[in-house]
Enzyme design. Structure first.
Site, mmCIF file in Angstrom:
data_model
loop_
_atom_site.group_PDB
_atom_site.id
_atom_site.type_symbol
_atom_site.label_atom_id
_atom_site.label_comp_id
_atom_site.label_asym_id
_atom_site.label_seq_id
_atom_site.Cartn_x
_atom_site.Cartn_y
_atom_site.Cartn_z
ATOM 1 N N HIS A 199 0.793 -1.118 -0.347
ATOM 2 C CA HIS A 199 0.211 0.003 0.131
ATOM 3 C C HIS A 199 0.461 0.931 0.216
ATOM 4 O O HIS A 199 0.242 2.349 0.388
ATOM 5 C CB HIS A 199 -0.992 -0.009 1.035
ATOM 6 C CG HIS A 199 -2.463 -1.122 0.774
ATOM 7 N ND1 HIS A 199 -3.781 -0.824 1.533
ATOM 8 C CD2 HIS A 199 -2.553 -2.570 -0.007
ATOM 9 C CE1 HIS A 199 -4.388 -1.752 1.188
ATOM 10 N NE2 HIS A 199 -4.063 -2.597 0.474
ATOM 11 N N SER A 239 -1.247 -1.413 -5.865
ATOM 12 C CA SER A 239 -0.589 -2.481 -7.350
ATOM 13 C C SER A 239 -0.105 -1.784 -8.449
ATOM 14 O O SER A 239 -0.256 -0.961 -8.877
ATOM 15 C CB SER A 239 -2.276 -3.051 -7.140
ATOM 16 O OG SER A 239 -3.138 -3.887 -6.191
ATOM 17 N N LYS A 297 -14.949 -8.506 -7.084
ATOM 18 C CA LYS A 297 -14.478 -9.285 -7.786
ATOM 19 C C LYS A 297 -13.816 -10.389 -7.073
ATOM 20 O O LYS A 297 -13.375 -11.206 -7.301
ATOM 21 C CB LYS A 297 -13.274 -8.512 -8.303
ATOM 22 C CG LYS A 297 -12.536 -8.817 -9.770
ATOM 23 C CD LYS A 297 -11.848 -8.226 -10.394
ATOM 24 C CE LYS A 297 -11.104 -9.020 -11.934
ATOM 25 N NZ LYS A 297 -11.435 -8.212 -12.402
ATOM 26 N N ASP A 298 -13.004 -10.053 -6.532
ATOM 27 C CA ASP A 298 -11.758 -10.949 -5.151
ATOM 28 C C ASP A 298 -13.439 -11.963 -4.495
ATOM 29 O O ASP A 298 -12.616 -13.273 -4.570
ATOM 30 C CB ASP A 298 -12.007 -10.146 -4.273
ATOM 31 C CG ASP A 298 -10.293 -9.331 -4.335
ATOM 32 O OD1 ASP A 298 -9.628 -8.863 -3.494
ATOM 33 O OD2 ASP A 298 -10.250 -9.930 -5.311
ATOM 34 N N GLU A 327 5.196 -33.765 0.272
ATOM 35 C CA GLU A 327 4.090 -33.566 -0.337
ATOM 36 C C GLU A 327 4.503 -32.965 -1.284
ATOM 37 O O GLU A 327 5.759 -31.797 -1.964
ATOM 38 C CB GLU A 327 3.658 -32.353 0.621
ATOM 39 C CG GLU A 327 3.254 -32.039 1.771
ATOM 40 C CD GLU A 327 2.411 -33.572 1.938
ATOM 41 O OE1 GLU A 327 2.382 -35.428 2.158
ATOM 42 O OE2 GLU A 327 0.765 -33.525 1.000
#
Lengths: 335, 126
Positions: free
Chosen positions: A154, A158, A180-181, A224
């Site tokens: 921030h 972005s 959107k998220d 894994e």
């Protein structure tokens, strides 16, 4: 008059104003794609892992002779224990899927480049802590790192798919990118649910259902899936210390990436050569992942060594492209 | 050795001598035309303070035109569209407005450093 514009609006008061500044009115580039949704999704995965982990810890017994049975007790006797266990186990896989997509998005659009070097470096540290945590099962170290990652982001805002300066076309985070998220979160919830309810053990290994026996080593030990690329790089060096050094070099290369000489052009959208080597890197990482679960014999050893070299070649080529590319604007002309 | 490498780098990006550079030039030009951008529009003042200083010295109408192109490009990017073909044909992606001023700013900064003077502006961390 909207709530935010009112004189005594709650959102103007001290703590809530920070919430408003960073999550509601936060100016965000208008053209962010769904590839920018994996950050918030990683935060959700973190919360899922912490919550399920805490509830699992209430029933788990950390004793060498009792641990295995306590997990079976969670699966069979504890109310909803099977769901907690499967959510936590598959949640770790989901976390790594989300984070790998987030990292590769950052590589493709060069979100690591100036002025976001600090964001990238904190992200690499979080990635390293995730790997260590997944390996040893200890949770606490990286909650603070995640907040620092967000705060550093921030500072300048972005990046965006075009990689250009975006101050002239920003919109508020809420409601646009919240919605959107949310689409991403719901899609993730469906994807996650499919793994939990229909294929809860596919991403794991059947050997994990055999109690550990110090007198009998399993013939085919494999970590894994999310460790496999790094495991392949580790195994490609015959020397033990050299293998560890190679892993360290992976993280050093990632941390050094923002500080390599670079062109002023960020996004792969306008860097076709860098775009090409990005896709080669992705293919190489997938190949390394496959090599990681193969036995240590020909031809897998040779393929693993060549693939490891190609992995580090990406970090060797990137600064050369940046340095050479600086001269492009002076030699290219309109036809 | 440095001179040799410099020469190789110059040859690599010279479209008059190297057909790969010509292909690269046309590819980048096509991508810039899709969004109606110039190469100089990709320079971000946040990335380098010299760019910010150079842009501050440019005429207002040049900066305004840049901002309008960027806003149009971001709008197209948001909609996942390209500029109409007829407008793409009018684009001049390699026409420069910033590079000369940027070179001047960098020369001035290098001169200040060589004379031991303090820099006029510095990047804050982070």
């Amino acid at each position: 008059m909207t709530i935010r514009n009112q004189r005594f609006s709650l959102l103007k008061q001290p703590i809530a104003s920070t919430l408003n500044q960073h999550l509601i009115d936060y100016p965000t580039p208008s053209n962010l794609s769904y590839w920018w949704g994996f950050g918030s999704l990683a935060g959700i995965c973190l919360v899922i892992q912490i919550v399920t982990g805490v509830f699992l810890a209430m029933h788990y017994t950390p004793h060498v002779d009792l641990a295995f049975n306590s997990v079976e007790h969670i699966m069979r006797d504890v109310e909803g224990g099977w769901l907690l266990r499967y959510m936590h186990a598959n949640g770790a896989s989901m976390f790594f899927i989300v984070v790998y997509l987030h990292i590769f998005r950052g590589l493709y659009y060069a979100s690591y480049s100036s002025p976001r070097e600090f964001v990238w470096c904190i992200g690499v540290v979080i990635f390293l802590l995730m790997i260590v945590t997944a390996f040893i099962g200890y949770v606490l170290p990286w909650v603070g790192a995640s907040l620092l990652h967000l705060a550093a982001l921030h500072q300048y805002g972005s990046n965006n798919p075009l990689g250009v300066h975006s101050e002239m076309d920003k919109i508020s985070f809420y409601p646009y990118f919240y919605v959107k998220d949310l689409v991403g979160w719901v899609a993730f919830a469906i994807f996650f649910s499919i793994w939990i309810f229909y294929a809860p053990n596919v991403l794991g290994h059947p050997d994990n259902y055999i109690p550990a026996n110090p007198m009998s080593t399993p013939p085919h030990i494999v970590p894994e899936w999310y460790f496999l690329p790094i495991y392949a790089i580790l195994r490609s060096i015959p020397d033990k210390a050299g293998g560890v050094a190679a892993i360290a070099l992976v993280f050093i290369s990632l941390l050094a990436l923002p500080f390599f000489p670079s062109m002023y052009v960020r996004s792969s959208s306008f860097r076709p050569i860098y775009q090409g080597i990005f896709w080669l890197l992705l293919a190489d990482c997938l190949l390394l992942g496959w090599i990681g679960c193969q036995p240590v014999e020909a031809p897998f050893v040779t393929i693993g060594q060549i693939s490891s070299c190609f992995f580090f070649l990406f970090f060797a080529i990137t600064p050369i492209l940046g340095r050479v590319g600086r001269g492009i604007p002076n030699s290219y002309t309109d036809e | 050795m440095a001179g040799f490498l410099e020469g190789v780098a110059r040859w690599m990006i010279d479209p008059r001598k190297n057909w790969l550079a010509r292909v690269h030039m046309r590819t980048v030009a096509a991508r810039l035309k899709n969004y109606g951008l110039r190469y100089d529009d990709l320079y971000d003042p946040y990335e380098d303070l010299d760019i910010k200083e150079a842009m501050a010295r440019l005429p207002r109408e040049v900066v305004d035109a840049r901002n309008q192109r960027l806003k149009r490009a971001m709008d197209l990017s948001m909609k996942h569209e390209y500029l109409p073909e007829d407008l793409q044909a009018l684009q001049t992606p390699y026409r420069s407005y910033l590079r000369d001023m940027l070179a001047l700013v960098k020369r001035e900064r290098a001169e200040r450093e060589a004379l031991g003077a303090l820099p006029l502006y510095q990047r804050t961390l982070p």
